[in-house]
Design a protein around this motif. Sequence first.
Motif, PDB file in Angstrom:
ATOM      1  N   ALA A 183       0.847  -1.194   0.000  1.00 55.97           N
ATOM      2  CA  ALA A 183       0.000   0.000   0.000  1.00 55.97           C
ATOM      3  C   ALA A 183       0.883   1.245   0.000  1.00 55.97           C
ATOM      4  CB  ALA A 183      -0.902  -0.006   1.218  1.00 55.97           C
ATOM      5  N   PRO A 184       0.364   2.356  -0.524  1.00 56.57           N
ATOM      6  CA  PRO A 184       1.126   3.608  -0.496  1.00 56.57           C
ATOM      7  C   PRO A 184       1.562   3.979   0.927  1.00 56.57           C
ATOM      8  CG  PRO A 184      -0.785   3.825  -1.913  1.00 56.57           C
ATOM      9  CD  PRO A 184      -0.914   2.498  -1.217  1.00 56.57           C
ATOM     10  N   ILE A 185       2.615   4.742   0.995  1.00 55.12           N
ATOM     11  CA  ILE A 185       3.174   5.168   2.279  1.00 55.12           C
ATOM     12  C   ILE A 185       2.848   6.651   2.479  1.00 55.12           C
ATOM     13  CG2 ILE A 185       5.331   5.519   3.558  1.00 55.12           C
ATOM     14  CD1 ILE A 185       6.467   3.256   1.626  1.00 55.12           C
ATOM     15  N   VAL A 186       2.252   6.967   3.605  1.00 54.10           N
ATOM     16  CA  VAL A 186       1.960   8.367   3.927  1.00 54.10           C
ATOM     17  C   VAL A 186       2.965   8.810   4.974  1.00 54.10           C
ATOM     18  CG1 VAL A 186       0.278   9.940   4.942  1.00 54.10           C
ATOM     19  CG2 VAL A 186      -0.478   8.125   3.411  1.00 54.10           C
ATOM     20  N   GLY A 248       5.400   7.609  -7.425  1.00 57.38           N
ATOM     21  CA  GLY A 248       4.188   8.391  -7.210  1.00 57.38           C
ATOM     22  C   GLY A 248       2.990   7.486  -6.976  1.00 57.38           C
ATOM     23  N   VAL A 249       1.958   8.026  -6.361  1.00 61.11           N
ATOM     24  CA  VAL A 249       0.727   7.268  -6.144  1.00 61.11           C
ATOM     25  C   VAL A 249      -0.169   7.455  -7.363  1.00 61.11           C
ATOM     26  CG1 VAL A 249       0.947   7.567  -3.661  1.00 61.11           C
ATOM     27  CG2 VAL A 249      -0.539   9.119  -4.962  1.00 61.11           C
ATOM     28  N   TYR A 250      -1.254   6.683  -7.430  1.00 67.16           N
ATOM     29  CA  TYR A 250      -2.130   6.722  -8.602  1.00 67.16           C
ATOM     30  C   TYR A 250      -3.369   7.568  -8.368  1.00 67.16           C
ATOM     31  CZ  TYR A 250      -5.612   4.911 -11.895  1.00 67.16           C
ATOM     32  OH  TYR A 250      -6.600   4.783 -12.831  1.00 67.16           O
ATOM     33  N   LYS A 251      -3.908   7.505  -7.153  1.00 69.35           N
ATOM     34  CA  LYS A 251      -5.197   8.157  -6.911  1.00 69.35           C
ATOM     35  C   LYS A 251      -5.277   8.636  -5.467  1.00 69.35           C
ATOM     36  CE  LYS A 251      -8.994   5.556  -7.007  1.00 69.35           C
ATOM     37  NZ  LYS A 251     -10.065   4.753  -7.578  1.00 69.35           N
ATOM     38  N   ILE A 252      -5.835   9.811  -5.282  1.00 67.79           N
ATOM     39  CA  ILE A 252      -6.087  10.313  -3.926  1.00 67.79           C
ATOM     40  C   ILE A 252      -7.543  10.780  -3.870  1.00 67.79           C
ATOM     41  CG2 ILE A 252      -5.355  11.925  -2.121  1.00 67.79           C
ATOM     42  CD1 ILE A 252      -2.747  12.320  -3.706  1.00 67.79           C
ATOM     43  N   ILE A 328      -8.935  10.594   3.965  1.00 68.98           N
ATOM     44  CA  ILE A 328      -8.134  10.603   2.739  1.00 68.98           C
ATOM     45  C   ILE A 328      -7.826   9.152   2.390  1.00 68.98           C
ATOM     46  CG2 ILE A 328      -6.024  11.444   1.617  1.00 68.98           C
ATOM     47  CD1 ILE A 328      -5.784  13.435   3.987  1.00 68.98           C
ATOM     48  N   LYS A 329      -8.088   8.795   1.139  1.00 74.37           N
ATOM     49  CA  LYS A 329      -7.760   7.440   0.685  1.00 74.37           C
ATOM     50  C   LYS A 329      -6.744   7.559  -0.450  1.00 74.37           C
ATOM     51  CE  LYS A 329     -10.684   4.586  -1.627  1.00 74.37           C
ATOM     52  NZ  LYS A 329     -11.961   3.864  -1.760  1.00 74.37           N
ATOM     53  N   ILE A 330      -5.593   6.954  -0.271  1.00 70.40           N
ATOM     54  CA  ILE A 330      -4.531   7.020  -1.280  1.00 70.40           C
ATOM     55  C   ILE A 330      -4.366   5.629  -1.868  1.00 70.40           C
ATOM     56  CG2 ILE A 330      -2.102   7.583  -1.672  1.00 70.40           C
ATOM     57  CD1 ILE A 330      -3.082   8.822   1.480  1.00 70.40           C
ATOM     58  N   SER A 331      -4.419   5.535  -3.204  1.00 69.63           N
ATOM     59  CA  SER A 331      -4.343   4.224  -3.843  1.00 69.63           C
ATOM     60  C   SER A 331      -3.205   4.166  -4.850  1.00 69.63           C
ATOM     61  CB  SER A 331      -5.634   3.917  -4.615  1.00 69.63           C
ATOM     62  OG  SER A 331      -6.764   4.292  -3.878  1.00 69.63           O
ATOM     63  N   ASP A 332      -2.650   2.979  -5.028  1.00 72.39           N
ATOM     64  CA  ASP A 332      -1.724   2.764  -6.132  1.00 72.39           C
ATOM     65  C   ASP A 332      -2.498   2.143  -7.290  1.00 72.39           C
ATOM     66  OD1 ASP A 332      -1.971   0.047  -5.571  1.00 72.39           O
ATOM     67  OD2 ASP A 332      -0.150   0.004  -4.349  1.00 72.39           O
ATOM     68  N   ASN A 336      -4.070  -1.145  -4.070  1.00 74.55           N
ATOM     69  CA  ASN A 336      -3.722  -1.116  -2.643  1.00 74.55           C
ATOM     70  C   ASN A 336      -4.025   0.267  -2.097  1.00 74.55           C
ATOM     71  OD1 ASN A 336      -2.365  -3.808  -2.644  1.00 74.55           O
ATOM     72  ND2 ASN A 336      -0.942  -2.728  -4.021  1.00 74.55           N
ATOM     73  N   GLU A 337      -4.578   0.307  -0.889  1.00 79.48           N
ATOM     74  CA  GLU A 337      -5.034   1.585  -0.337  1.00 79.48           C
ATOM     75  C   GLU A 337      -4.413   1.887   1.017  1.00 79.48           C
ATOM     76  OE1 GLU A 337      -9.578   1.316  -2.163  1.00 79.48           O
ATOM     77  OE2 GLU A 337      -9.252   1.062  -0.005  1.00 79.48           O
ATOM     78  N   ARG A 338      -4.236   3.159   1.253  1.00 78.03           N
ATOM     79  CA  ARG A 338      -3.859   3.623   2.591  1.00 78.03           C
ATOM     80  C   ARG A 338      -4.867   4.695   2.981  1.00 78.03           C
ATOM     81  NH1 ARG A 338      -0.508   1.032   5.633  1.00 78.03           N
ATOM     82  NH2 ARG A 338       1.157   1.114   4.078  1.00 78.03           N
ATOM     83  N   ILE A 339      -5.410   4.568   4.176  1.00 85.22           N
ATOM     84  CA  ILE A 339      -6.472   5.488   4.602  1.00 85.22           C
ATOM     85  C   ILE A 339      -6.024   6.308   5.808  1.00 85.22           C
ATOM     86  CG2 ILE A 339      -8.819   5.555   5.577  1.00 85.22           C
ATOM     87  CD1 ILE A 339      -9.433   3.187   3.674  1.00 85.22           C
TER      88      ILE A 339
END
Length: 563
Positions: A183-186, A248-252, A328-332, A336-339
């Motif tokens: 999952a993306p790293i915040v 970079g991430v794909y979607k926020i 905030i939901k960050i996806s690759d 994979n998601e990070r919330i």
Amino acid sequence: MKRILAPLLFLTGFVVSAQVANVPTNYFDDPLQVPLALAGTFGELRSNHFHSGLDIKTQQREGLPVYSSAEGYVSRINVSHYGYGKALYIQHPNGYTTVYGHLKNFSPEIEAYIKKLQYQNESYEVEVYPTASEIPVERGELVASSGNTGGSGGPHLHFEIRDGEQRPMNPLMFGIELEDTRAPIVSALFVYPAGEEAHVNGSASRQKLRLIPQQDGSFRAEKIDACGEIGFGITAVDQLNAAPNQNGVYKIESSANGEKLLQVNFEKFSFAETRHLNQLIDYGYYTQNNSRIQKLFVEPSNPLSIYSDMKNEGYLNVQDSLSYNYTIKISDFAGNERIVHVPIEGKHRNDIKEDPSKITDFFVPASTGAQFESNGIDVYIPENSLYQDAYLDVSFEGEKVSLHEDVIPIHSNITIGFDVSKYTPEDREQMFIARLNKWGNPQYSGTTKDGERFTTKTRTFGNYTLGRDVKAPTVTPVNFRDGQWISGNKDLKIKISDDLSGINSYKATVNGKFILMEYEYKKNLLTHDFADGVVTDTENHLKLEVIDNVGNTTIFESTFFRK
Ligand SMILES: [Zn+2]
């Protein structure tokens, strides 16, 4: 040469995002034949631009075969010292174009085509648009070998897929698969009080919020109290399984109490909008901390096309005594998601610490621009050079102007002029306009000289002054000496450098005939390949002329023998 047309690896654990409409997903192949690992993803945040393709890793070396991703024809070849270095563009019958950058060499056929042009133009840098019938290519045909030419920080292949309007698109949408289970790293979360009177935790300034990791992999921010219109920003990256690179991430997506506020998608953009990256990020924070906060709110001057599902420009309007869960939901690309959850308590306060932003004598309305002048130095900021109205910190001291700090983005060039009438024409020849770097050292800033006036155009605030370069470039042969027999050498290597204003041009001849030299600025190296077949005599007189940016010239002459 053809390669075996096997579908790209498809193993269990591979996830393919499927929601992308209307692009062919079985048309383009991975252009390399090594296990796919990325050093950069599409839309990744770079200096003044979004990354427009994939940076495919090449096992830390150059020379890997590069294959045409699909059938088509070579529609453009560009050889440049900077940018994409040696780059190839293939036009495909379905309307898309693929781009291959930082190449070491082209295939022998294309190499011969471009060499001919380079000798014709007597220039290493060339650009050409062959017609459809000149260089047709098949899917999987060898077209180049990978390299590190141009503005590349290490061997890799820059690969793009562009639509019919030359807009780069995310190549992963076309079914090029790679393993990604992480999952993306915040790494940080920020809140911005935006509206008039808005405040967060009693302050009207940007604040960094503490992130508390939760068992399920999500984060909860520390609870804030707020009132008025506020926005958020995050720093986030994505890692893929095959390499530790931070991509970079794909979607926020952002929402409040379940209602969507904003979505950012890295699927497609145009080169015309790419510099507006500086409006997505917190530019001042970036130049001061070397870390990019992506703002999840959209200011009026921001035309980026990557936003969708936008409500209230992404801002949250916090009312007194109501509570909110901002998410905030960050996806690759693999899904994979990070919330991140941010609990917010609406609370109006009266004792607000104001933002210490300073009022100065140098106000620039973005829509009209401004002009300042003192000490024989003038500064012209055209309309819409800045995204927002700004108070600049400007001071003139002798022959130097301190023009704010590099914390406000400049969209289109501003002009700085210097009156140089007190210098003799001879002095002026060696002078230039310099930007002082953070250590106070002068860096050449492209200078136009018009009699008693010098001007430079720039998109960076900072300190500008006059510099002087009195030294001509240095030229040092690397693999030969004067008078030497070098029949065994396959090439001629020469180092060139300039201490201050920098190399502007070079030209080499042998026995009066132009020889092509490839300039690799990162290594200060010029290389002539004897395989070009232009050095055919036994006794050879080399003459190399190197000129710096103020015109200081070094002429290097040497004789070598070959048989
Ligand atoms: Zn790249």
